[in-house]
Structure formats: structure tokens, C-alpha cells
Design an enzyme around this catalytic site. Structure first.
Site, PDB file in Angstrom:
ATOM      1  CG  ASN A  10      -1.724   1.239   1.390  1.00  0.00           C
ATOM      2  OD1 ASN A  10      -1.789   2.054   0.473  1.00  0.00           O
ATOM      3  ND2 ASN A  10      -2.364   1.399   2.546  1.00  0.00           N
ATOM      4  CD1 TRP A  11       3.468   0.805  -2.922  1.00  0.00           C
ATOM      5  CD2 TRP A  11       3.814   2.109  -4.713  1.00  0.00           C
ATOM      6  NE1 TRP A  11       4.240   0.096  -3.807  1.00  0.00           N
ATOM      7  CE2 TRP A  11       4.471   0.865  -4.917  1.00  0.00           C
ATOM      8  CE3 TRP A  11       3.898   3.080  -5.713  1.00  0.00           C
ATOM      9  CZ2 TRP A  11       5.191   0.589  -6.081  1.00  0.00           C
ATOM     10  CZ3 TRP A  11       4.620   2.802  -6.875  1.00  0.00           C
ATOM     11  CH2 TRP A  11       5.257   1.574  -7.057  1.00  0.00           C
ATOM     12  CG  HIS A  95      -6.021   1.704   4.866  1.00  0.00           C
ATOM     13  ND1 HIS A  95      -5.619   2.667   5.757  1.00  0.00           N
ATOM     14  CD2 HIS A  95      -4.987   0.826   4.764  1.00  0.00           C
ATOM     15  CE1 HIS A  95      -4.390   2.382   6.167  1.00  0.00           C
ATOM     16  NE2 HIS A  95      -3.988   1.271   5.575  1.00  0.00           N
ATOM     17  CD  GLU A  97      -3.201   5.387   6.516  1.00  0.00           C
ATOM     18  OE1 GLU A  97      -3.115   5.437   5.268  1.00  0.00           O
ATOM     19  OE2 GLU A  97      -2.295   4.917   7.237  1.00  0.00           O
ATOM     20  CD  GLU A 167      -3.771  -2.762   7.018  1.00  0.00           C
ATOM     21  OE1 GLU A 167      -2.682  -3.039   6.541  1.00  0.00           O
ATOM     22  OE2 GLU A 167      -4.316  -1.649   6.873  1.00  0.00           O
ATOM     23  N   GLY A 173       2.038   1.887  10.775  1.00  0.00           N
ATOM     24  CA  GLY A 173       2.970   3.005  10.676  1.00  0.00           C
ATOM     25  C   GLY A 173       3.607   3.373  12.003  1.00  0.00           C
ATOM     26  CB  SER A 213       4.771  -2.221  11.927  1.00  0.00           C
ATOM     27  OG  SER A 213       4.316  -0.899  12.159  1.00  0.00           O
ATOM     28  N   GLY A 234       2.641  -1.272   4.304  1.00  0.00           N
ATOM     29  CA  GLY A 234       2.736   0.161   4.031  1.00  0.00           C
ATOM     30  C   GLY A 234       4.191   0.562   3.833  1.00  0.00           C
ATOM     31  N   GLY A 235       4.800   1.077   4.906  1.00  0.00           N
ATOM     32  CA  GLY A 235       6.156   1.638   4.819  1.00  0.00           C
ATOM     33  C   GLY A 235       7.164   0.751   4.108  1.00  0.00           C
TER      34      GLY A 235
HETATM   35  C1  PEP Z   1      -1.040  -0.027   6.028  1.00  0.00           C
HETATM   36  O1  PEP Z   1      -1.282   1.148   6.157  1.00  0.00           O
HETATM   37  O2  PEP Z   1      -1.793  -0.741   5.338  1.00  0.00           O
HETATM   38  C2  PEP Z   1       0.123  -0.574   6.720  1.00  0.00           C
HETATM   39  C3  PEP Z   1       0.117  -1.841   7.050  1.00  0.00           C
HETATM   40  O3  PEP Z   1       1.147   0.282   6.990  1.00  0.00           O
HETATM   41  P1  PEP Z   1       2.542  -0.065   7.691  1.00  0.00           P
HETATM   42  O4  PEP Z   1       3.061  -1.324   7.085  1.00  0.00           O
HETATM   43  O5  PEP Z   1       3.423   1.127   7.410  1.00  0.00           O
HETATM   44  O6  PEP Z   1       2.266  -0.221   9.153  1.00  0.00           O
END
Ligand code: PEP
Length: 248
Positions: A10-11, A95, A97, A167, A173, A213, A234-235
Site C-alpha cells: 500500500n504505497w 483502510h 486511514e 490491520e 505506521g 508494520s 505500508g512503509g
Molecule cells: C497499512 O497502512 O496498510 C500498513 C500496514 O502500513 P505499515 O506497514 O506502514 O504499518
């Protein structure tokens, strides 16, 4: 039952079109794995160049969001047919967010899941609890309610092709990963909910990811759990580490 692993990046709101193509080129050899579905969910403006950049590779293109109407006066939105024509196969829905920053609720999320299926897109449908709910011990009820709402009127055959991403918001994050046992507990519960709502064959087919994460260091342990079929990343999806996760 053997489910095919699915690792999706997920960019988020990162990477201009030229940066997106550069990242595809950087990751190209690192993400090769014929046994895994690899997906890049990218910002809308990056979809066309990324689809071009990954042509002929094992990478599938995903979107991060869309709106439920096909066309019309919806300034700033993008439709499922637009995504489809551009080469998108997967779309992230619900998501945290989108829920927390943009006010999306389970009614809209359910409409998006329906629309995605009707349009030939595979939803990556997200659920998960806040830190407050985790601490209060009510996270299981919360997640069960999200799943039931978000899957209202979705058929068993559709759910068999669905991807659900668990999640925990407190792990997104933050660098704080759910332990493999914590992640497995909820992913197993989600599969049981699907068995209750539908049947065992549907529960055995649906793919469930963990997200929060996940990185090159913890992916192998998380992915070794029987009910964790992949990751939403994500990251770490923006770095060469993503290749290590794909091949964990
Ligand atoms: C995400 O937002 O879907 C996610 C899993 O982010 P991160 O890996 O950065 O925690």
C-alpha cells in the site's frame, strides 16, 4: 486447504509518477516469485505508468480507493471502470486511514465491496481495532461487526475470491507489530466468522492478510501462521525490503 499467498504493498500518498516507475524498476528482480500474488496498490495518478512498468512481470496492479458510481458529478473521484480500463485488478477498501481521516463508514464500505465485485475488481477489505478497543478487550466484537456490515449481501462465491486484511490500527505506521500470535488469533477468528456467515468451504477459500508494520524482519514468523495468508504492507513496500517480504 492451500491458499495462495498474497503480498500487497500500500504505497499510500507517496511516489510521483516518475518515482513510481523508478520503484518498480528497483523492485523488479527482488519481487520475483511465481508462488505468490504480488500487488502494488498505488496512488491513482501512478496507476497507468505502474501498469506499464510491471507489464510482463508477476506484479499485479491495485488501487487505494475508488467511488461507487461509474461516472458523473463527483469532483475528485475515480470510478471502478476507470480503474479497470487502466489495468487495475485489486482495490483496497475500508483502510483505517479512509475510515478515520475521510469519514468512510461501513455502509459506504459495503457499497464499495459490492461495486468492486460488480466491476471485476478484487477487494482487499480492511478491518481492525484501535488501541483503545484493544486495551478495553472488545476488539473481537468490533472486528466481527465490521466484517458483518462490510459483507452485507455479498455472496459466498464472491467471498471465496475476497482478500481480507486484518490491520490493527495501533500497529499501522507505528513500528509496533502485533505479535504473530496476536495476529493469528484475529485472523483465525475472522475465518470462523466467515464460516458462520457462509460455510466452511468459503472460510477455507478466503485469503486473510495481516497488516501493520510488517517488515523484512518479522514477515516470516507472521506468514508462518496457518490463518495468515499474506500481508498488506505500508512503509516497507517502498523499499527493497518488500522483496524480502515477498520471498519470506
Ligand atoms: C497499512 O497502512 O496498510 C500498513 C500496514 O502500513 P505499515 O506497514 O506502514 O504499518
Amino acid at each position: 486447504m492451500a491458499r495462495r499467498r498474497i503480498i500487497a504493498g500500500n504505497w499510500k500518498m507517496n511516489k510521483t509518477p516518475s518515482e513510481a516507475v523508478a520503484l518498480c524498476n528497483e523492485l523488479k528482480d527482488l519481487v520475483k516469485n511465481d508462488d505468490v500474488d504480488v500487488v502494488y496498490c498505488v496512488p491513482a495518478i501512478d496507476i497507468v505508468p505502474v501498469a506499464e512498468a510491471v507489464k510482463g512481470t508477476n506484479v499485479h496492479v491495485g488501487a487505494e480507493n475508488f467511488y461507487i458510481e461509474d461516472k458523473g458529478a463527483f469532483t475528485g473521484e475515480i470510478s471502478a471502470p476507470m480503474l479497470k480500463e487502466a489495468g487495475v485488478e485489486y482495490v483496497i477498501i475500508g483502510h483505517s486511514e479512509r475510515r478515520d481521516i475521510f469519514g468512510e463508514n461501513d455502509i459506504l464500505i459495503n457499497q464499495k465491496v459490492k461495486k468492486a465485485f460488480a466491476s471485476g475488481l478484487t477487494p482487499i477489505m480492511c478491518c481492525g481495532e484501535s488501541l483503545a478497543l484493544r486495551k478495553a478487550g472488545t476488539y473481537k466484537e468490533w472486528i466481527a461487526r465490521q466484517i458483518k456490515w462490510d459483507l452485507t449481501d455479498i455472496t459466498a462465491d464472491q467471498v471465496k475470491t475476497l482478500v481480507i486484511a486484518y490491520e490493527p490500527i495501533w500497529a499501522i505506521g507505528t513500528g509496533e507489530t502485533a505479535t504473530a500470535d496476536q495476529a493469528e488469533e484475529v485472523c483465525k477468528m475472522i475465518r470462523e466468522i466467515i464460516a458462520d456467515l457462509y460455510d466452511q468451504a468459503t472460510a477455507d477459500a478466503v485469503r486473510i492478510q495481516y497488516g501493520g508494520s510488517m517488515n523484512a524482519g518479522n514477515a516470516a514468523e507472521l506468514l508462518s501462521k496457518p490463518n495468515i495468508d499474506g500481508g498488506l504492507i505500508g512503509g516497507a513496500s517502498l523499499k527493497p525490503d518488500f522483496g524480502q517480504i515477498v520471498n519470506a
